[in-house]
Scaffold this motif. Structure first.
Motif, PDB file in Angstrom:
ATOM      1  N   VAL A  76     -10.769  19.765  11.320  1.00 46.95           N
ATOM      2  CA  VAL A  76      -9.871  20.921  11.240  1.00 46.95           C
ATOM      3  C   VAL A  76      -9.080  21.076  12.531  1.00 46.95           C
ATOM      4  O   VAL A  76      -7.874  21.327  12.520  1.00 46.95           O
ATOM      5  N   LEU A  77      -9.749  20.908  13.676  1.00 46.02           N
ATOM      6  CA  LEU A  77      -9.073  21.040  14.966  1.00 46.02           C
ATOM      7  C   LEU A  77      -7.994  19.984  15.149  1.00 46.02           C
ATOM      8  O   LEU A  77      -6.924  20.261  15.712  1.00 46.02           O
ATOM      9  N   LYS A  78      -8.243  18.770  14.663  1.00 48.16           N
ATOM     10  CA  LYS A  78      -7.211  17.730  14.743  1.00 48.16           C
ATOM     11  C   LYS A  78      -5.982  18.121  13.928  1.00 48.16           C
ATOM     12  O   LYS A  78      -4.842  17.935  14.360  1.00 48.16           O
ATOM     13  N   ALA A  79      -6.224  18.677  12.731  1.00 53.33           N
ATOM     14  CA  ALA A  79      -5.105  19.104  11.886  1.00 53.33           C
ATOM     15  C   ALA A  79      -4.345  20.261  12.531  1.00 53.33           C
ATOM     16  O   ALA A  79      -3.106  20.311  12.493  1.00 53.33           O
ATOM     17  N   ILE A  80      -5.094  21.196  13.133  1.00 48.52           N
ATOM     18  CA  ILE A  80      -4.448  22.331  13.803  1.00 48.52           C
ATOM     19  C   ILE A  80      -3.599  21.852  14.970  1.00 48.52           C
ATOM     20  O   ILE A  80      -2.495  22.360  15.205  1.00 48.52           O
ATOM     21  N   GLU A  81      -4.090  20.862  15.698  1.00 50.95           N
ATOM     22  CA  GLU A  81      -3.325  20.310  16.821  1.00 50.95           C
ATOM     23  C   GLU A  81      -1.971  19.789  16.353  1.00 50.95           C
ATOM     24  O   GLU A  81      -0.935  20.039  16.979  1.00 50.95           O
ATOM     25  N   ILE A  82      -1.969  19.088  15.233  1.00 51.25           N
ATOM     26  CA  ILE A  82      -0.707  18.561  14.682  1.00 51.25           C
ATOM     27  C   ILE A  82       0.208  19.704  14.256  1.00 51.25           C
ATOM     28  O   ILE A  82       1.417  19.699  14.542  1.00 51.25           O
ATOM     29  N   ILE A  83      -0.358  20.699  13.581  1.00 53.80           N
ATOM     30  CA  ILE A  83       0.441  21.833  13.105  1.00 53.80           C
ATOM     31  C   ILE A  83       1.073  22.578  14.275  1.00 53.80           C
ATOM     32  O   ILE A  83       2.274  22.875  14.263  1.00 53.80           O
ATOM     33  N   MET A  84       0.284  22.872  15.299  1.00 54.79           N
ATOM     34  CA  MET A  84       0.796  23.642  16.429  1.00 54.79           C
ATOM     35  C   MET A  84       1.824  22.847  17.219  1.00 54.79           C
ATOM     36  O   MET A  84       2.775  23.415  17.763  1.00 54.79           O
ATOM     37  N   ARG A  85       1.643  21.527  17.272  1.00 55.54           N
ATOM     38  CA  ARG A  85       2.642  20.693  17.948  1.00 55.54           C
ATOM     39  C   ARG A  85       3.971  20.745  17.209  1.00 55.54           C
ATOM     40  O   ARG A  85       5.033  20.859  17.814  1.00 55.54           O
ATOM     41  N   GLU A  86       3.896  20.692  15.876  1.00 55.53           N
ATOM     42  CA  GLU A  86       5.132  20.750  15.090  1.00 55.53           C
ATOM     43  C   GLU A  86       5.774  22.129  15.154  1.00 55.53           C
ATOM     44  O   GLU A  86       7.002  22.250  15.112  1.00 55.53           O
ATOM     45  N   VAL A  87       4.962  23.181  15.266  1.00 54.95           N
ATOM     46  CA  VAL A  87       5.516  24.522  15.462  1.00 54.95           C
ATOM     47  C   VAL A  87       6.291  24.570  16.777  1.00 54.95           C
ATOM     48  O   VAL A  87       7.395  25.128  16.862  1.00 54.95           O
ATOM     49  N   GLY A  88       5.712  23.963  17.817  1.00 53.64           N
ATOM     50  CA  GLY A  88       6.409  23.885  19.099  1.00 53.64           C
ATOM     51  C   GLY A  88       7.715  23.120  18.981  1.00 53.64           C
ATOM     52  O   GLY A  88       8.733  23.495  19.570  1.00 53.64           O
TER      53      GLY A  88
END
Length: 314
Positions: A66-78
């Motif tokens: 889940v944390l790996k997926a969140i990392e990708i999501i937050m990077r794309e939000v940035g």
């Protein structure tokens, strides 16, 4: 699920599962953080964290995914925010550069000055540190671009490209015995006290390796992170200096110090430019890279950032 929950989970992992510290970092309440994480876990149907009472104990196996997926999501939000800023403010903003002292002092002044002339509304923020700190600043997105000789190619989360090559040089006072030697040997260097960089800076590992291979033990009487500091102590007669060639190119003939190239002893070093993997770069970041090295251009950088390759040879 929402971005607030993603941020709470991500920050909890960063804060060693301390929800009080997590709440402080996010300027919210600890009960609010705990409730949001529980609601997120209920929606997912898995536990991200194992618990002892109300305390988080460790990250579960599905939690790591889940944390790996969140990392990708937050990077794309940035990236979305950067895209918005790019098109709302085409030629303005702040270029944040993480680099070492030597690069900041001797390499960056010219390209930074040229960038400012091309983009007068772009401010430049320089962050100086050792190579590992440069990598960390890129990974936590406190810097847009990094420049260093060591470490940048060792991080999976970074895209790094060769920028330019350089060699070490010997620096001695004009009256020093080695000032009359055109091609210095390792044995000659080992016969004198040496002054050079701290082991984590500016290619120092190559110097140590070369002496070790010849079974020589140099007497390094002073280590520093700044080339000007090394040259100052050389002028005082404390020892023979070994610095990056960029640090002596401004020395005028007949000055107090004499320098000799040492590439034949320690080989060539490669300074690398780096960006966080998957990040979105504004136009002026590409321009800065092109000003830094004629080997870099926007199509090349875009290919690397898209994942086609992680490196290009000089």
């Amino acid at each position: 699920m929402n971005l607030h929950q993603f941020r709470f989970v991500q920050e909890a992992a960063r804060r060693n599962l301390n929800l009080t510290e997590t709440a402080k970092a996010l300027h919210t309440s600890q009960p609010g953080v705990s409730k949001a994480i529980l609601e997120f876990e209920e929606e997912l149907g898995v536990d991200i964290f194992s618990r002892h009472g109300k305390r988080l104990r460790h990250i579960t196996e599905p939690g790591h995914q889940v944390l790996k997926a969140i990392e990708i999501i937050m990077r794309e939000v940035g990236n979305l925010k950067r895209i918005g800023a790019e098109f709302s403010r085409q030629d303005s903003g702040t270029l944040s550069i993480a680099t070492t002292h030597t690069q900041a002092r001797y390499v960056l002044p010219s390209p930074v000055a040229k960038l400012r002339r091309q983009f007068p509304q772009v401010n430049v923020s320089l962050h100086q540190g050792n190579p590992e700190q440069v990598a960390s600043m890129l990974l936590d997105e406190s810097a847009d671009v990094g420049l260093a000789t060591e470490s940048l190619a060792d991080h999976e989360g970074l895209i790094s490209l060769p920028c330019y090559e350089w060699q070490h040089v010997m620096v001695v006072p004009a009256e020093h015995p080695l000032a009359q030697v055109e091609r210095v040997s390792l044995e000659q260097l080992a016969a004198f006290p040496l002054i050079s960089y701290h082991p984590s800076f500016t290619g120092r590992t190559r110097i140590d390796r070369a002496f070790a291979m010849r079974r020589l033990t140099p007497d390094v009487v002073l280590e520093a992170i700044d080339s000007d500091v090394i040259k100052t102590y050389v002028k005082l007669g404390m020892g023979v200096g070994i610095v990056a060639e960029m640090a002596v190119q401004e020395e005028t003939p007949g000055a107090d110090l004499v320098w000799r190239p040492l590439g034949h002893l320690f080989g060539q070093n490669v300074a690398r430019i780096a960006f966080k993997r998957g990040t979105y770069l504004r136009n002026y970041v590409y321009t800065f890279a092109e000003l830094l090295s004629s080997r870099l251009n926007r199509p090349l950088l875009e290919r690397a950032l898209s994942g086609e390759a992680s490196d290009y040879e000089l």
